[in-house]
Design a protein around this motif. Structure first.
Motif, PDB file in Angstrom:
ATOM      1  N   ASP A 159       0.839  -1.209   0.000  1.00  0.00           N
ATOM      2  CA  ASP A 159       0.000   0.000   0.000  1.00  0.00           C
ATOM      3  C   ASP A 159       0.874   1.260   0.000  1.00  0.00           C
ATOM      4  OD1 ASP A 159      -2.661   1.122   0.005  1.00  0.00           O
ATOM      5  OD2 ASP A 159      -2.213   1.838   2.022  1.00  0.00           O
ATOM      6  N   ARG A 162       1.924   1.879  -3.508  1.00  0.00           N
ATOM      7  CA  ARG A 162       0.823   2.462  -4.278  1.00  0.00           C
ATOM      8  C   ARG A 162       0.688   3.961  -3.979  1.00  0.00           C
ATOM      9  NH1 ARG A 162      -4.157   3.829  -3.507  1.00  0.00           N
ATOM     10  NH2 ARG A 162      -3.946   3.317  -1.313  1.00  0.00           N
ATOM     11  N   LYS A 163       0.920   4.320  -2.702  1.00  0.00           N
ATOM     12  CA  LYS A 163       0.825   5.725  -2.293  1.00  0.00           C
ATOM     13  C   LYS A 163       2.060   6.530  -2.713  1.00  0.00           C
ATOM     14  CE  LYS A 163      -1.923   7.264   0.473  1.00  0.00           C
ATOM     15  NZ  LYS A 163      -3.195   8.019   0.251  1.00  0.00           N
TER      16      LYS A 163
ATOM     17  N   ALA B  86      -9.801   7.417   4.403  1.00  0.00           N
ATOM     18  CA  ALA B  86      -8.525   6.732   4.664  1.00  0.00           C
ATOM     19  C   ALA B  86      -7.547   6.949   3.514  1.00  0.00           C
ATOM     20  CB  ALA B  86      -8.765   5.243   4.886  1.00  0.00           C
ATOM     21  N   GLU B  87      -8.091   7.162   2.314  1.00  0.00           N
ATOM     22  CA  GLU B  87      -7.232   7.429   1.159  1.00  0.00           C
ATOM     23  C   GLU B  87      -6.698   8.858   1.227  1.00  0.00           C
ATOM     24  OE1 GLU B  87      -6.553   4.827  -0.597  1.00  0.00           O
ATOM     25  OE2 GLU B  87      -5.169   5.942  -1.851  1.00  0.00           O
ATOM     26  N   PHE B  90      -3.913   9.309   5.181  1.00  0.00           N
ATOM     27  CA  PHE B  90      -3.287   8.004   5.422  1.00  0.00           C
ATOM     28  C   PHE B  90      -3.060   7.773   6.914  1.00  0.00           C
ATOM     29  CE2 PHE B  90       0.584   5.371   5.853  1.00  0.00           C
ATOM     30  CZ  PHE B  90       0.192   4.243   5.156  1.00  0.00           C
ATOM     31  N   ASP B  91      -2.579   8.802   7.612  1.00  0.00           N
ATOM     32  CA  ASP B  91      -2.250   8.625   9.037  1.00  0.00           C
ATOM     33  C   ASP B  91      -3.493   8.353   9.869  1.00  0.00           C
ATOM     34  OD1 ASP B  91       0.609   8.979   9.036  1.00  0.00           O
ATOM     35  OD2 ASP B  91       0.214  11.029   8.423  1.00  0.00           O
ATOM     36  N   MET B  94      -4.574   4.742   9.242  1.00  0.00           N
ATOM     37  CA  MET B  94      -3.690   3.804   9.952  1.00  0.00           C
ATOM     38  C   MET B  94      -4.015   3.806  11.437  1.00  0.00           C
ATOM     39  SD  MET B  94      -1.500   2.193   7.979  1.00  0.00           S
ATOM     40  CE  MET B  94       0.134   1.962   8.686  1.00  0.00           C
ATOM     41  N   LEU B  98      -5.873   0.420  11.670  1.00  0.00           N
ATOM     42  CA  LEU B  98      -4.838  -0.545  12.060  1.00  0.00           C
ATOM     43  C   LEU B  98      -4.591  -0.526  13.572  1.00  0.00           C
ATOM     44  CD1 LEU B  98      -2.586  -2.589  11.778  1.00  0.00           C
ATOM     45  CD2 LEU B  98      -1.086  -0.778  10.965  1.00  0.00           C
ATOM     46  N   HIS B  99      -4.202   0.644  14.102  1.00  0.00           N
ATOM     47  CA  HIS B  99      -3.866   0.670  15.534  1.00  0.00           C
ATOM     48  C   HIS B  99      -5.111   0.449  16.395  1.00  0.00           C
ATOM     49  CE1 HIS B  99       0.379   1.518  14.969  1.00  0.00           C
ATOM     50  NE2 HIS B  99       0.021   2.313  13.975  1.00  0.00           N
ATOM     51  N   LEU B 102      -5.496  -3.252  16.578  1.00  0.00           N
ATOM     52  CA  LEU B 102      -4.473  -3.778  17.500  1.00  0.00           C
ATOM     53  C   LEU B 102      -4.904  -3.580  18.952  1.00  0.00           C
ATOM     54  CD1 LEU B 102      -1.170  -2.572  15.790  1.00  0.00           C
ATOM     55  CD2 LEU B 102      -1.759  -4.948  16.342  1.00  0.00           C
ATOM     56  N   SER B 145      -6.011   2.227   0.648  1.00  0.00           N
ATOM     57  CA  SER B 145      -5.462   2.053   2.000  1.00  0.00           C
ATOM     58  C   SER B 145      -6.487   1.468   2.967  1.00  0.00           C
ATOM     59  CB  SER B 145      -4.951   3.399   2.539  1.00  0.00           C
ATOM     60  OG  SER B 145      -3.838   3.819   1.781  1.00  0.00           O
ATOM     61  N   ALA B 148      -6.459  -2.175   2.474  1.00  0.00           N
ATOM     62  CA  ALA B 148      -5.220  -2.750   3.017  1.00  0.00           C
ATOM     63  C   ALA B 148      -5.314  -2.869   4.532  1.00  0.00           C
ATOM     64  CB  ALA B 148      -4.020  -1.893   2.616  1.00  0.00           C
ATOM     65  N   GLN B 149      -5.830  -1.818   5.166  1.00  0.00           N
ATOM     66  CA  GLN B 149      -5.941  -1.828   6.637  1.00  0.00           C
ATOM     67  C   GLN B 149      -6.967  -2.860   7.095  1.00  0.00           C
ATOM     68  OE1 GLN B 149      -6.716   2.355   6.757  1.00  0.00           O
ATOM     69  NE2 GLN B 149      -4.582   2.821   6.263  1.00  0.00           N
ATOM     70  N   ILE B 152      -5.336  -6.280   6.763  1.00  0.00           N
ATOM     71  CA  ILE B 152      -4.394  -6.436   7.871  1.00  0.00           C
ATOM     72  C   ILE B 152      -5.153  -6.782   9.155  1.00  0.00           C
ATOM     73  CG2 ILE B 152      -2.820  -5.156   9.391  1.00  0.00           C
ATOM     74  CD1 ILE B 152      -1.869  -3.663   6.817  1.00  0.00           C
TER      75      ILE B 152
END
Lengths: 328, 328
Positions: A159, A162-163, B86-87, B90-91, B94, B98-99, B102, B145, B148-149, B152
């Motif tokens: 990803d 891609r970015k 999200a595109e 990005f931060d 994520m 993602l976090h 987690l 993204s 992808a997230q 994941i």
């Protein structure tokens, strides 16, 4: 070319660094600097360019930024907690294999120019087991935490490519044989041990049956693949940054026959059968074979050596150093 | 049954909470408590059991532990930053996607008894595009993204299930239509808007051609799937915790015909063609169809409603509230 090897103190990192030092160039361009990074700072390396050796935690953002300074063209990310260890210590595996790769992503993204990133993923990120012959678009359904963390790392770097944050090539390494040194905590450690230990004159145990098939590659070929991936044109890869490189599917029995062909029947007799269900449970989920069509026919990755060449290669490259290291 | 809904203030979270409140039981057992968690504390909910409403950051470990207290039997993890957002950021993607996942993993792992976790993944985690009809073992190669997230997150929860930290069902939701409220930052927002806005008497734009196919489901069916996933036997899933549920592949043209059948030609005339390459680039990579064999035949997920039923369902469930919310 300014290069960083994360995991530069490990088996493959040292071999790659040695090769770069001998060649002095990468893809026809002079190497202007090399950073070797590992948990402990790797030993100094003689080279025709400056070499920095750094130690630290790959999951620490500030440390990783130091290891990947502005001007870095290529990052080879080999730093990992191996399969059986990541299975035994989930938190350590997550820290190094997941948060480490996140730190690498962020450090690369902060560079003025997006670097090439060569990331070693693994056959352990797939399921399928002995009977499988996986196509290039096979799904990664990991049966172990190491494989899950590697598959996640691939998604992150794909990803990020891609970015435009970086330009990744994710190589799913086969089981690399013959590893020098001592047995380690990888579940696949035995695949090297059954060849290395007899060559050192030592007995060793085989935890799986002789008809057990493993997707393997040699250290020489793994380094060739890294060098190729460090400079290849990634355009033809498109969105898919994952590579199943041309390994070789070999049964343990064939490996032992190659050992016998090179080192005689006494060497083979050093290998005792000792079934280990815990090891078999991990490696038994890994696919025995891949088609590797894309790597071979589209992306120019080189073919595997023969089993006899792999045994011979260990004798030429690593036997003396392993003897010395282990006081044999 | 003690239940937590993360993202409990969102569209599907509120619908699921309302259904739980009406039924009072889950899988034949009395619900003894419900926690609704979102960025802002969700509004109070009348129910025959205690309801806690908490606000906070899903990526903050301490906050998430509070939302998933000891004794929690089921966690429904819907909290996410959507695709176009999200595109664009990005931060943020994520951090939340993602976090956040987690943090959910770690909070569940800390419980004395591993809870069922129902995680909403997405069709956006796949590539393939319009022509694709993906099998259940299709590879997730996300072209955005968000996807992808989500992929994941699936890997994290699948591995955590294998380790026995929790017991996950990862549902790759189709594009859910018809979303109430206003257009949002999901790239797929238009798929609801072309039906909802005309039903509200408003004009709207169609960024893709009428033969563009979308893999869809209704909010009613999504909630049915959540309820099923919250109590189903996960034994038959084995290692693979990912579900492609039985959505429906429908072209935008068919959706507009269903709108016309229910609400007349004047409603359909509210939809203007306005090609948008940025939107088309994101949704154009999502597969138009899935076989969904495993969900249908092995795991007991219910079939999709017809397009007319979906339009009718919005009118019955959400039209009045949406009018009121938007002051129409």
């Amino acid at each position: 070319m300014q290069i960083t090897i994360l995991g530069g103190g490990g088996f493959l990192g040292r071999k790659l660094a040695g090769r770069l030092a001998r060649e002095g160039t990468l893809g026809g361009k002079a190497i202007t600097g090399l950073t070797l990074f590992d948990l402990q700072a790797p030993p100094a390396l003689e080279a025709p360019f400056p070499v920095r050796c750094l130690g630290g935690d790959v999951a620490d953002a500030a440390t990783v930024r130091q290891a990947i300074p502005a001007g870095t063209d290529v990052v080879v990310h080999l730093a990992a907690v191996v399969s059986a260890q990541a299975e035994a210590d989930f938190d350590l595996g997550m820290q190094v294999n997941l948060h480490g790769t996140l730190a690498v992503l962020q450090a690369c993204r902060a560079l003025p120019k997006p670097p090439r990133v060569v990331f070693t993923s693994s056959v352990a990120s797939f399921s399928g087991g002995q009977e499988a012959r996986l196509e290039d678009d096979a799904r990664q359904l990991p049966g172990n935490s190491y494989g899950a963390q590697k598959a996640i790392g691939e998604l992150l770097l794909q990803d990020a490519s891609r970015k435009g944050f970086l330009d990744a090539v994710n190589i799913r390494l086969p089981t690399v044989i013959i590893r020098p040194g001592r047995p380690n905590k990888a579940a696949s450690s035995f695949v090297s041990a059954i060849l290395r230990e007899p060559l050192l004159g030592l007995d060793t145990e085989l935890p799986v049956p002789e008809d057990f098939a493993v997707w393997i590659c040699s250290p020489r070929r793994a380094v060739d693949w890294f060098l190729h991936a460090m400079t290849m044109d990634t355009g033809p890869m498109g969105l898919d940054r994952g590579i199943n490189p041309p390994g070789r599917s070999a049964t343990v029995g064939k490996m032992l026959s190659a050992l016998e062909a090179v080192a005689g029947p006494a060497a083979r007799a050093r290998v005792q059968h000792a079934p280990d269900p815990a090891i078999a449970a991990i490696v038994g989920t890994w696919p025995g074979s891949f088609t590797a069509d894309r790597a071979r026919h589209l992306l120019g990755f080189s073919e595997q050596e023969s089993l006899e060449q792999i045994v011979q290669g260990f004798i030429e490259d690593d036997l003396a150093a392993t003897r010395a290291e282990r006081g044999l």
